[in-house]
Design an enzyme around this catalytic site. Structure first.
Site, PDB file in Angstrom:
ATOM      1  N   HIS A 236      28.865  -6.231 -20.942  1.00 54.33           N
ATOM      2  CA  HIS A 236      29.394  -5.261 -21.437  1.00 54.33           C
ATOM      3  C   HIS A 236      29.766  -4.660 -21.820  1.00 54.33           C
ATOM      4  CE1 HIS A 236      33.175  -5.633 -23.675  1.00 54.33           C
ATOM      5  NE2 HIS A 236      33.911  -6.568 -22.814  1.00 54.33           N
ATOM      6  N   ARG A 256      40.662  -1.762 -25.077  1.00 54.29           N
ATOM      7  CA  ARG A 256      41.083  -0.571 -25.028  1.00 54.29           C
ATOM      8  C   ARG A 256      42.165  -0.729 -23.415  1.00 54.29           C
ATOM      9  NH1 ARG A 256      35.915  -1.171 -21.579  1.00 54.29           N
ATOM     10  NH2 ARG A 256      35.850  -2.793 -22.279  1.00 54.29           N
TER      11      ARG A 256
END
Ligand SMILES: Cc1cc2nc3c(=O)[nH]c(=O)nc-3n(C[C@H](O)[C@H](O)[C@H](O)COP(=O)(O)OP(=O)(O)OC[C@H]3O[C@@H](n4cnc5c(N)ncnc54)[C@H](O)[C@@H]3O)c2cc1C
Length: 604
Positions: A236, A256
Site C-alpha cells: 500500500h 486521498r
C-alpha cells in the site's frame, strides 16, 4: 485420542474476521451445526482495522455506476489475471451484501437524501465505497457478530489451528491448541472453511496485525490444495514512516479520496509525472480537475493520487530513491491544504477521517488538519491464496473451502481498495452456503489417530529442545528483514535466488527452535509454531515471483520491467509435490465470456 477434547461440527470455520463470520452465519442459517475457531478474541480479527469502506456499485452518489463498471474496474485493476466469474459475482452481489449489513444494524454514513453514502477510492471509476467514517471494518465486525451471536454458533476464541485433518483426499477437520492453557483440541467437521486472512507478517514493514502469519495459506498448501497468484503482494502506498515504533501502520486511501495530495520534498505533486497509458483517459491532467473530482463533480476525472496502489507505491519509491523524499524516507501526504478550498476544513477532516486525525495526533504528534503527514509504502494485502471454485469457494481438496483474503481469484495482479470488505461478505456467504451443502451431502469422515499424534508431537518439539534451541523470535525477525529486502516492492532474479537460499537456512534454524516455560500463554511457543507458516508462504511467494518474468500489477521486476502479453495469459499455481517440495506451474487464465469481453470494451 481420548487425551484431547473433541468438538463435532457440520461446518468448521477457521477465522472470525468478515469472511469467517459471514460464512458461519450462512452455514448456520442453512441448518448446519457450526463452530468458529479464532486465534484472537472475537471482535479483534484484522477486519476490524479496515478503514476506507466497502466497494459496491449501488449508484447512490453517481447513478452512472452499476455492476458492469465495477466488474470492468476490478478486471483492469487486476490486469486481467482475475477469475472473471468471481469478478462478475462480486460486482453483482456486493450491493445486496451492503444492504443486508444495513438491515442487520450497520449504520453507514448517509447522503443528504438519506441513502448510503459512497466515497471515491483508487481505481474505482465512480464513488463506490459504502463507509462509516474511516471505521468501516469495525462496523462490519460489530454487525456480523451481533447478528451471528444469535445463530447458535459455537465460538472457540484464542484457539489456533496448526494442521488440517484428512480422511483420504478429503478434509475432515482440524487440530489446534488453545492459548490460555496450551491444551490440544480436535475439531471434527464434515466441511472446513478457511478464513484466516493474509500474510503481511512475513515482511518487516506491514500494516497487518500479528495474526497475519499466512496460516490458512500454509494449512491448505500442506493439505494438498493449490496456491495461486502468490507473487502478487500488495504494498500500500501510504503507511506511517515515523516514529519507528509505528512504521507501517496504514494511512487510509480515504485521505486521498477526500482530496489529500502527495508531494515530494520540493512541494511538487509528482503523481502527475507518470500516468500509465491505460489510465490516461480517465485521469485528470491538472490539479483543478482532480480537486473537482474529489468534490463530486461528475464531469471531472480522478486525480493521479487515486491511480492503483501498485503504481502509486512505485512512484513514491522513485521519489525517495532519487533524493526527493521526506526526512524519514517517505513523501508528504497533505489533506490540510483543503482549507484553501473549503471554509470548515478542520471540522470536515475530523468528521471524514476521525481515526486518521487521532492516529497521527497520538502516535506522531502531527495535527493532520494543519500539516502534512509523512508516509511511505507498507506491505498490506495478499492477492494470492487458495485456488477455489468461483461459485462454491471449494478448493481442490474436497470439503475444504476458503474465503476472504486467504482465497485467490477475485483480485488478480492487484486489488482495488474497498474490494476486500465486499469480497469477504460476498464470498464468505457463498463459502458458508456451499460448505453447509457439502456437509449435508457427506457423512463425517474418520479421524486418523496417527495424524493427530504426529501433529501433537511436532507441536511440542520446541519444548523438548528448550532454551538451548534457536530463538523463534530471532528467526522470525530475520525472515521479515530478508523478505523486505529481497522479495519486496522491486524484485530481481538474483536477489530472489538469494532469498531462497536464506529461506532454506532459516527453515533449518526454525526446525531447531526451542522454547522454555510452560504451555499457558507462551508467546515463544506460538511464534515457533507460526514460523512453519511464515516460511511456507515466503518460499511460495518467492518461487512464484521468480517464475513470473515480467512486471504486472503488484509484482515489479527490475530485470523484466515491462508487461508481457505472453505472461498475461497465465496464473501461477504452486502445489506441494510428492517429495514435499513446491511444484510451480503456469495455469491458463480463466477465459471471459462474450458478454464480459463486451463489458471490458464498453468501459475502456
Ligand atoms: C489497516 C487496514 C485497513 C484496511 N482497510 C480496508 C478497507 O477500507 N476496505 C477494504 O476493502 N479492505 C481494507 N483492508 C483489507 C481488509 O481489511 C482485509 O483484507 C480483510 O479484513 C480480511 O478479512 P478476513 O476475514 O479474510 O480475515 P481477518 O479479518 O484477518 O480474520 C482472520 C481470522 O482468522 C483467524 N486466524 C488466523 N490464523 C488462524 C489459525 N491458525 N487458527 C485459528 N484462527 C486463525 C484470526 O484470528 C482472525 O479471526 C484493510 C486492511 C488493513 C490492514
Amino acid at each position: 485420542m481420548a487425551d484431547y477434547q473433541i468438538h463435532q461440527f457440520d461446518v468448521l470455520v477457521v477465522g472470525a474476521g468478515g469472511a469467517g463470520l459471514r460464512a458461519a452465519i450462512e452455514a448456520s442459517a442453512a441448518g448446519a451445526k457450526v463452530g468458529v475457531v479464532t486465534k484472537s478474541l472475537l471482535g479483534k480479527a484484522h477486519t476490524v482495522m479496515a478503514e476506507g469502506g466497502m466497494a459496491a456499485a449501488m449508484g447512490n452518489v453517481d447513478d452512472r455506476d452499476n455492476w458492469r463498471v465495477h466488474f470492468a474496474d476490478t478486471m483492469r485493476g487486476g490486469q486481467y489475471l482475475n477469475n472473471p466469474r468471481m469478478a462478475e459475482i462480486h460486482a453483482k452481489e456486493a450491493p445486496g451484501r451492503v444492504r443486508e449489513l444495513e438491515a442487520w444494524g450497520a449504520v453507514f454514513d448517509r447522503t443528504k437524501d438519506g441513502r448510503i453514502l459512497q466515497r471515491n477510492f483508487g481505481g474505482h471509476r465512480y464513488p463506490r465505497l459504502a463507509h462509516v467514517g474511516d471505521r468501516t471494518g469495525l462496523e462490519m465486525i460489530r454487525t456480523l457478530q451481533d447478528h451471528g451471536i444469535h445463530q447458535g454458533i459455537d465460538f472457540h476464541m484464542e484457539t489456533t489451528v496448526v494442521t488440517l485433518l484428512k480422511d483420504g483426499a478429503r478434509c475432515i477437520g482440524a487440530f489446534g491448541y488453545d492459548r490460555e492453557r496450551g491444551r490440544f483440541r480436535i475439531f471434527h467437521a464434515k466441511a472446513v472453511v478457511l478464513a484466516t486472512g493474509g500474510i503481511g507478517r512475513a515482511f518487516q514493514v506491514t500494516s497487518n496485525s500479528w495474526e497475519y502469519t499466512g496460516d490458512g495459506h500454509s494449512l491448505a498448501y500442506h493439505a494438498g490444495a493449490a496456491l495461486m497468484d502468490m507473487e502478487f503482494v500488495q504494498f500500500h502506498p501510504t503507511g506511517m514512516v515515523w516514529p519507528p515504533s509505528v512504521k507501517g501502520i496504514l494511512v487510509t486511501e480515504g485521505v486521498r479520496g477526500e482530496g489529500g495530495v502527495l508531494r515530494n520534498k520540493d512541494g511538487k505533486r509528482f503523481m502527475f509525472d507518470d500516468i500509465p497509458a491505460n489510465y490516461r483517459s480517465s485521469t485528470a491532467d491538472n490539479e483543478e480537475e482532480g480537486w473537482r473530482y474529489t468534490q463530486g463533480d461528475k464531469s471531472a476525472r480522478r486525480p493521479p493520487e487515486l491511480l492503483t496502489r501498485d503504481h502509486v507505491a512505485r512512484c513514491i519509491r522513485r521519489e525517495v530513491k532519487e533524493g526527493r523524499g521526506s526526512p524519514h524516507g517517505g513523501v508528504f501526504l497533505d489533506i490540510s491544504w483543503i482549507k484553501e478550498r473549503i471554509p470548515n476544513a478542520v471540522e470536515h477532516i475530523k468528521k471524514k477521517l476521525p481515526s486518521m486525525y487521532h492516529q497521527f495526533k497520538q502516535l506522531a504528534d502531527i495535527d493532520i488538519t494543519q500539516e502534512p503527514m509523512e508516509i511511505g509504502p507498507t506491505t498490506h494485502y495478499m492477492m494470492g491464496g487458495v485456488e477455489v471454485d468461483a461459485d462454491s469457494q471449494m478448493s481442490s481438496v474436497p470439503g475444504l473451502f476458503a474465503a476472504g483474503e486467504c482465497g485467490a481469484g477475485l483480485h488478480g495482479a492487484n486489488r482495488l481498495g474497498g474490494n476486500s470488505l465486499s469480497d469477504l461478505v460476498v464470498f464468505g456467504r457463498r463459502a458458508g452456503e456451499f460448505a453447509a451443502r457439502f456437509a449435508k451431502e457427506n457423512g463425517a469422515g474418520t479421524i486418523d489417530q496417527a495424524q493427530v499424534n504426529a501433529a501433537a508431537k511436532r507441536a511440542l518439539e520446541p519444548f523438548d529442545r528448550g532454551p538451548a534451541g534457536e530463538n523463534p523470535f530471532a528467526v522470525q525477525h530475520e525472515l521479515q528483514e530478508m523478505m523486505q529486502d529481497l522479495v519486496g516492492i522491486v524484485r530481481t532474479e538474483s536477489e530472489m535466488e538469494s532469498a531462497l537460499g536464506e529461506i532454506a537456512r532459516l527453515k533449518a534454524r526454525a526446525a531447531k527452535a526451542g522454547v522454555s516455560g510452560n504451555r499457558e500463554y507462551n508467546g515463544g511457543w506460538h511464534t515457533a509454531l507460526d514460523l512453519d507458516n511464515l516460511l511456507t508462504v515466503s518460499e511460495v511467494i518467492t518461487r512464484a515471483a521468480i517464475e513470473r518474468k515480467e512486471s504486472r500489477g503488484a509484482h515489479f521486476r527490475d530485470d523484466y520491467p515491462a508487461r508481457s502479453d505472453d505472461w498475461g495469459g497465465f496464473n501461477i499455481r504452486v502445489t506441494k509435490g510428492a517429495d514435499g517440495e513446491p511444484v510451480v506451474e503456469r495455469a491458463p487464465v480463466k477465459p471471459m465470456t462474450d458478454e464480459q469481453k463486451q463489458i471490458i470494451e464498453e468501459n475502456k
